[in-house]
Scaffold this active site. Structure first.
Site, mmCIF file in Angstrom:
data_model
loop_
_atom_site.group_PDB
_atom_site.id
_atom_site.type_symbol
_atom_site.label_atom_id
_atom_site.label_comp_id
_atom_site.label_asym_id
_atom_site.label_seq_id
_atom_site.Cartn_x
_atom_site.Cartn_y
_atom_site.Cartn_z
ATOM 1 N N GLY A 194 40.917 37.234 42.856
ATOM 2 C CA GLY A 194 40.967 36.927 44.281
ATOM 3 C C GLY A 194 41.091 38.206 45.075
ATOM 4 O O GLY A 194 41.440 39.256 44.520
ATOM 5 N N GLN A 226 43.165 43.655 52.056
ATOM 6 C CA GLN A 226 43.222 44.570 50.908
ATOM 7 C C GLN A 226 42.102 45.607 50.953
ATOM 8 O O GLN A 226 42.186 46.630 50.262
ATOM 9 C CB GLN A 226 43.163 43.798 49.584
ATOM 10 C CG GLN A 226 44.426 42.965 49.342
ATOM 11 C CD GLN A 226 44.367 42.220 48.030
ATOM 12 O OE1 GLN A 226 43.762 41.155 47.948
ATOM 13 N NE2 GLN A 226 44.959 42.783 46.989
ATOM 14 N N CYS A 277 48.597 42.039 41.185
ATOM 15 C CA CYS A 277 47.905 42.204 42.467
ATOM 16 C C CYS A 277 47.108 43.498 42.429
ATOM 17 O O CYS A 277 47.618 44.522 41.970
ATOM 18 C CB CYS A 277 48.921 42.244 43.611
ATOM 19 S SG CYS A 277 48.169 42.449 45.243
ATOM 20 N N LEU A 278 45.878 43.452 42.913
ATOM 21 C CA LEU A 278 45.046 44.650 42.921
ATOM 22 C C LEU A 278 45.632 45.737 43.826
ATOM 23 O O LEU A 278 45.315 46.909 43.655
ATOM 24 C CB LEU A 278 43.621 44.297 43.370
ATOM 25 C CG LEU A 278 42.850 43.373 42.405
ATOM 26 C CD1 LEU A 278 41.528 42.948 43.032
ATOM 27 C CD2 LEU A 278 42.633 44.041 41.053
ATOM 28 N N HIS A 283 49.018 33.217 46.743
ATOM 29 C CA HIS A 283 49.129 34.676 46.676
ATOM 30 C C HIS A 283 48.252 35.318 47.766
ATOM 31 O O HIS A 283 48.685 36.223 48.475
ATOM 32 C CB HIS A 283 48.701 35.131 45.271
ATOM 33 C CG HIS A 283 48.594 36.606 45.071
ATOM 34 N ND1 HIS A 283 49.418 37.313 44.222
ATOM 35 C CD2 HIS A 283 47.732 37.535 45.592
ATOM 36 C CE1 HIS A 283 49.082 38.598 44.244
ATOM 37 N NE2 HIS A 283 48.050 38.766 45.074
ATOM 38 N N GLU A 284 47.026 34.806 47.913
ATOM 39 C CA GLU A 284 46.106 35.366 48.913
ATOM 40 C C GLU A 284 46.553 35.034 50.341
ATOM 41 O O GLU A 284 46.450 35.873 51.241
ATOM 42 C CB GLU A 284 44.675 34.840 48.696
ATOM 43 C CG GLU A 284 44.064 35.093 47.325
ATOM 44 C CD GLU A 284 44.132 36.524 46.863
ATOM 45 O OE1 GLU A 284 44.305 37.427 47.697
ATOM 46 O OE2 GLU A 284 44.031 36.748 45.649
ATOM 47 N N HIS A 305 48.957 37.485 51.581
ATOM 48 C CA HIS A 305 48.349 38.731 52.084
ATOM 49 C C HIS A 305 47.985 38.588 53.563
ATOM 50 O O HIS A 305 48.122 39.539 54.337
ATOM 51 C CB HIS A 305 47.080 39.079 51.295
ATOM 52 C CG HIS A 305 47.323 39.761 49.982
ATOM 53 N ND1 HIS A 305 47.997 40.960 49.867
ATOM 54 C CD2 HIS A 305 46.965 39.426 48.714
ATOM 55 C CE1 HIS A 305 48.037 41.328 48.586
ATOM 56 N NE2 HIS A 305 47.421 40.410 47.866
HETATM 57 O O1 GNR Z 1 43.395 39.526 40.206
HETATM 58 C C1 GNR Z 1 44.462 38.988 40.482
HETATM 59 N N1 GNR Z 1 45.131 38.315 39.542
HETATM 60 C C2 GNR Z 1 46.242 37.509 39.815
HETATM 61 C C3 GNR Z 1 47.019 37.097 38.748
HETATM 62 C C4 GNR Z 1 48.108 36.290 38.957
HETATM 63 C C5 GNR Z 1 48.416 35.876 40.225
HETATM 64 C C6 GNR Z 1 47.661 36.284 41.300
HETATM 65 C C7 GNR Z 1 46.579 37.097 41.099
HETATM 66 S S1 GNR Z 1 45.610 37.585 42.441
HETATM 67 C C8 GNR Z 1 45.006 39.114 41.851
HETATM 68 C C9 GNR Z 1 44.030 39.724 42.830
HETATM 69 C C10 GNR Z 1 44.755 40.074 44.106
HETATM 70 O O2 GNR Z 1 45.511 40.979 44.225
HETATM 71 N N2 GNR Z 1 44.571 39.265 45.107
HETATM 72 O O3 GNR Z 1 45.229 39.461 46.257
HETATM 73 NI NI NI Z 2 47.060 40.464 45.755
#
Ligand code: GNR
Ligand code: NI
Length: 175
Positions: free
Chosen positions: A46, A51, A92-93, A134-135, A138
């Site tokens: 995601g 980001q 998270c990236l 999670h997104e 952000h």
């Molecule tokens: O790639 C991603 N893997 C992930 C793994 C567990 C819970 C959430 C994520 S999202 C993350 C990509 C990202 O940072 N999205 O904002």
């Molecule tokens: Ni993230």
């Protein structure tokens, strides 16, 4: 299409509250295409627009194993459908190489505009529910490490700063 730079903590832009999108037009679709390419290049499931430094309420996601099923969420709104929380080991990236458990509602309703600007609604469970929440965070300027203890959060930020330093600035690495 182009791969964009992914911001990492403690970049202050990751704290911004993203703004609603007025119209889903070709400019926005170009952003979304870049986001998908960037997400694939970084091996993520995601990505939120902030980001890549764009403070718009736009999310892309691909939960398929084949990485050929990109999904687009514009102006998403989520409503929890249960008080049951489930922990998941998140990453998270924007916080590379850091993983920790976060508890979130197991099931949520999701309303959004799609790639064509059509209004849609679906129910999210399992990894989809984890990822969309999670997104959504952000979009509100929240990163998953904000749920951890201050000690763990500070350690995570230091680790990322060290990693980014070793890796060098993206322009530097490309030279
Ligand atoms: O790639 C991603 N893997 C992930 C793994 C567990 C819970 C959430 C994520 S999202 C993350 C990509 C990202 O940072 N999205 O904002
Ligand atoms: Ni993230």
């Amino acid at each position: 299409m182009a791969i964009r730079e992914i911001l990492t903590v403690p970049d202050p832009r990751l704290k911004l509250v993203s703004k609603p999108v007025d119209t889903v037009d070709d400019d926005l679709r170009a952003l979304m295409d870049d986001m998908v390419e960037t997400m694939y290049a970084a091996d993520g499931i995601g990505l939120a627009a902030i980001q890549v430094g764009v403070d718009k309420r736009v999310i892309v996601m691909d939960l398929s194993d084949e990485r050929n099923d990109p999904r687009f969420y514009v102006n998403p709104v989520i409503t929890p459908l249960t008080e049951d929380l489930k922990p998941y080991q998140e990453g998270c990236l924007s916080v590379p190489d850091v993983f920790d458990s976060v508890e979130r509602p197991k099931k949520v309703k999701l309303e959004y505009l799609d790639y064509d600007g059509e209004k849609r609604e679906e129910i999210a469970e399992d990894l989809f529910a984890v990822c969309i929440q999670h997104e959504m965070d952000h979009l509100e300027g929240v990163v998953f490490i904000d749920y951890l203890s201050r000690l763990k959060r500070d350690r995570a930020v230091k680790k990322v700063q060290k990693l980014v330093k070793q890796r060098g600035a993206p322009t530097e690495a490309a030279e």
